[in-house]
Design a protein around this motif. Structure first.
Motif, PDB file in Angstrom:
ATOM      1  N   TYR A  80      26.065 -69.891  -9.946  1.00 43.41           N
ATOM      2  CA  TYR A  80      25.729 -70.969 -10.885  1.00 43.41           C
ATOM      3  C   TYR A  80      26.930 -71.877 -11.171  1.00 43.41           C
ATOM      4  O   TYR A  80      26.767 -73.000 -11.638  1.00 43.41           O
ATOM      5  N   MET A 121      21.889 -73.370 -15.422  1.00 43.07           N
ATOM      6  CA  MET A 121      21.720 -72.396 -14.346  1.00 43.07           C
ATOM      7  C   MET A 121      22.540 -71.138 -14.635  1.00 43.07           C
ATOM      8  O   MET A 121      23.626 -71.211 -15.226  1.00 43.07           O
ATOM      9  N   LEU A 146      19.339 -66.426  -8.662  1.00 41.45           N
ATOM     10  CA  LEU A 146      19.812 -67.637  -9.331  1.00 41.45           C
ATOM     11  C   LEU A 146      18.623 -68.212 -10.074  1.00 41.45           C
ATOM     12  O   LEU A 146      17.518 -68.286  -9.513  1.00 41.45           O
TER      13      LEU A 146
END
Length: 366
Positions: free
Chosen positions: A185, A200, A207
């Protein structure tokens, strides 16, 4: 010889030494590494200190002296920072001129696998993948003497082109590491499904976006597959390039500006290393970087005009102290630690390059 190399992880150094054995080389090394790596070690291996993204005629002088008088090879990493996504980062446009001054053959050492094994944003655990190195000449003695600096520059830039995430797929380099998406991220900060930035997160082999819930899984070839979305990119480096395009649009619309309160550390000396010296407000915009605040109890103003820095070195959780932006002048290296911004380092990196392209290069051409 003059040896140029992309910089991907610490493994770059022993790989290159293996390639040139039994010969030895001098190295151009960031000045802060003399503290972290041990000054006696860095001096012992022939290290020449350099401040990142700071034009320094003294460094060039020492390099040329080592080549011409001491007959030593010189190795350095002209990207001036670790690669962030396994793809080549931009180079200083004066490399061709340096080659002409050195008047020795120019080689490139390019490694594969060592970035994937230990990326800058998640050095541990190691991904345990196969690694290989390639040392090749881009210009021999006669070519260095006869070709123009521009042609030499073009050859070097072409030799640096690479994509680690495509290399692992093309060469079927799998990993058994269960934490292969840890830290991802850090560079994939923008969700392609909802468009939100800095929402994120990643862990293990996944993810995901906290804003919209989109989730991706990383396979053993480091490819991403949407679990509940058809948006996104299979190859990490393609996602990274898309984010750069998004920043380019923001810069050219005139809307880009980053500002935050920062804690300021000064790389005071090789003996003392980094020390906490104060706080300030950092601004990054079309003027470059400007920091105002208080350092060592006195008013502090630090300006780094856009025209003086075509890129910027950023650190993810530098030495466990937090994310940092590395800014230097001829006398000092400062590490600026944003206090409230969340995971902005990759975007700051993109923005500096796009701001430079738009306001310095293109404006000058017009």
């Amino acid at each position: 010889y003059l040896i140029l190399s992309p910089h991907q992880s610490f493994i770059d150094f022993p790989m290159l030494l293996t390639a040139i054995y039994p010969r030895m080389t001098n190295w151009v090394i960031a000045i802060d590494e003399f503290r972290h790596g041990g000054e006696w070690v860095m001096r012992g291996i022939g290290g020449i200190p350099k401040r990142k993204f700071q034009h320094d005629i003294c460094t060039v002088k020492f390099m040329l002296e080592s080549i011409k008088k001491k007959k030593r090879m010189i190795t350095f990493y002209p990207e001036a920072r670790f690669e962030l996504a396994g793809v080549n980062e931009r180079l200083d446009k004066a490399l061709g001129k340096l080659c002409k001054q050195a008047k020795v053959p120019v080689c490139v050492f390019k490694a594969n696998g060592n970035f994937i094994d230990s990326p800058q944003w998640s050095k541990h655990p190691y991904r345990r993948v196969r690694k290989e190195g390639h040392l090749f000449m881009v210009a021999n003695q006669q070519e260095v003497e006869t070709l123009s600096a521009d042609v030499l520059q073009e050859r070097i830039e072409k030799a640096f082109v690479k994509d680690e995430y495509k290399w692992v797929v093309e060469n079927n380099v799998h990993t058994k590491c269960k934490q292969r998406a840890d830290g991802l991220y850090r560079i994939l900060y923008k969700c392609p499904h909802c468009g939100k930035e800095f929402e994120m997160e990643s862990a293990g082999i996944h993810l995901w976006c906290n804003a919209c819930g989109s989730k991706w899984e990383m396979d053993t070839l480091f490819r991403l597959h949407g679990l509940n979305t058809d948006k996104g990119f299979t190859i990490v480096s393609d996602w990274y390039r898309w984010e750069r395009e998004e920043v380019r649009k923001e810069v050219r619309s005139g809307n880009y500006k980053f500002t935050d309160q920062v804690r300021i550390e000064d790389f005071h000396s090789i003996k003392l290393g980094c020390i906490d010296v104060g706080n300030g407000t950092l601004v990054q915009d079309k003027n470059g970087f400007t920091v105002t605040g208080t350092v060592e109890g006195k008013p502090f103003v630090f300006e780094k005009p856009l025209s003086t820095m075509y890129s910027v070195h950023v650190e993810y959780n530098f030495l466990g102290r937090g994310d940092a932006i590395d800014l230097a002048n001829t006398d000092r290296t400062y590490f600026m630690y944003p206090l409230t911004a969340k995971n902005n380092m990759t975007k700051v990196h993109f923005a500096q390059e796009e701001l430079y392209d738009y306001y310095v290069v293109e404006k000058a051409d017009k």
